[in-house]
Design an enzyme around this catalytic site. Sequence first.
Site, PDB file in Angstrom:
ATOM      1  N   HIS A   1      -2.125   7.748   6.920  1.00 27.19           N
ATOM      2  CA  HIS A   1      -1.152   8.600   6.227  1.00 27.19           C
ATOM      3  C   HIS A   1      -1.813   9.889   5.721  1.00 27.19           C
ATOM      4  CE1 HIS A   1       2.551   6.328   6.123  1.00 27.19           C
ATOM      5  NE2 HIS A   1       1.959   5.251   5.669  1.00 27.19           N
TER       6      HIS A   1
ATOM      7  N   CYS B   1       5.982  -0.102   7.377  1.00 24.24           N
ATOM      8  CA  CYS B   1       5.650   1.041   6.534  1.00 24.24           C
ATOM      9  C   CYS B   1       6.870   1.407   5.693  1.00 24.24           C
ATOM     10  CB  CYS B   1       5.250   2.225   7.420  1.00 24.24           C
ATOM     11  SG  CYS B   1       4.808   3.696   6.495  1.00 24.24           S
ATOM     12  N   LEU B   2       6.638   1.669   4.420  1.00 33.13           N
ATOM     13  CA  LEU B   2       7.749   2.031   3.530  1.00 33.13           C
ATOM     14  C   LEU B   2       8.398   3.346   3.963  1.00 33.13           C
ATOM     15  CD1 LEU B   2       6.193   1.087   0.064  1.00 33.13           C
ATOM     16  CD2 LEU B   2       7.877  -0.207   1.374  1.00 33.13           C
TER      17      LEU B   2
ATOM     18  N   HIS C   1      -4.266   1.644   7.743  1.00 30.13           N
ATOM     19  CA  HIS C   1      -2.891   2.142   7.823  1.00 30.13           C
ATOM     20  C   HIS C   1      -2.681   3.270   6.806  1.00 30.13           C
ATOM     21  CE1 HIS C   1       1.643   1.464   8.045  1.00 30.13           C
ATOM     22  NE2 HIS C   1       1.499   2.191   6.954  1.00 30.13           N
ATOM     23  N   GLU C   2      -3.117   3.037   5.565  1.00 33.13           N
ATOM     24  CA  GLU C   2      -2.906   4.043   4.514  1.00 33.13           C
ATOM     25  C   GLU C   2      -3.747   5.288   4.761  1.00 33.13           C
ATOM     26  OE1 GLU C   2      -0.417   3.632   2.735  1.00 33.13           O
ATOM     27  OE2 GLU C   2      -0.165   1.508   3.148  1.00 33.13           O
TER      28      GLU C   2
ATOM     29  N   GLN D   1       3.375   9.859   0.704  1.00 28.93           N
ATOM     30  CA  GLN D   1       4.648   9.143   0.853  1.00 28.93           C
ATOM     31  C   GLN D   1       5.609   9.422  -0.303  1.00 28.93           C
ATOM     32  OE1 GLN D   1       2.539   5.238   1.978  1.00 28.93           O
ATOM     33  NE2 GLN D   1       4.490   5.110   3.052  1.00 28.93           N
TER      34      GLN D   1
ATOM     35  N   GLY E   1       0.838  -1.195   0.000  1.00 32.63           N
ATOM     36  CA  GLY E   1       0.000   0.000   0.000  1.00 32.63           C
ATOM     37  C   GLY E   1       0.868   1.238   0.000  1.00 32.63           C
TER      38      GLY E   1
HETATM   39 NI    NI Z   1       2.746   3.314   5.738  1.00 30.47          NI
END
Ligand code: NI
Length: 150
Positions: free
Chosen positions: A139, A93-94, A135-136, A51, A46
């Site tokens: 963000h 998380c990236l 989660h996304e 991001q 995701g």
């Molecule tokens: Ni994330």
Amino acid sequence: MAVKTIITEPNKLLRQISKPVENVGKEEQQLMNDMLDTMYDANGIGLAAIQIGIPKRIIVMDIAKDEKKEPRYFVNPVIVNRDPIKKTHEEGCLSVPGYYEEVSRPTAVKVKALNEKGEAFEITAEGLLAVCIQHEMDHLNGKLFVDYIS
Ligand code: NI
């Protein structure tokens, strides 16, 4: 199609609240393609637009484990219902590389959003899909999963 740089903690952009998308046009579709390229390149499931430094309420996801890609697009997503039952799941998380923690979230959520064509849809997500969407969506509100841990 382009792989973009994923910004990481403690970049302040990650704390910004993303703005609603007024129209899903060519520019947004290009952005979503770039986001998917970036996500696949990083082996993520995701990615939120912020991001890659774009403060728009856009998420792309693909939780399919096999080779066949199943991209999902969420523009202006809103959670309209949450299951009262919560479950913990290990998240990463990236934008917080190398860090994994158990986070407790509702096991299912009903989400309304627009797809990549700007069409409204509704989905009841469970399991990994529910974890990933929540989660996304955090963000989009400047929140990271590590915020759940004291
Ligand atoms: Ni994330």
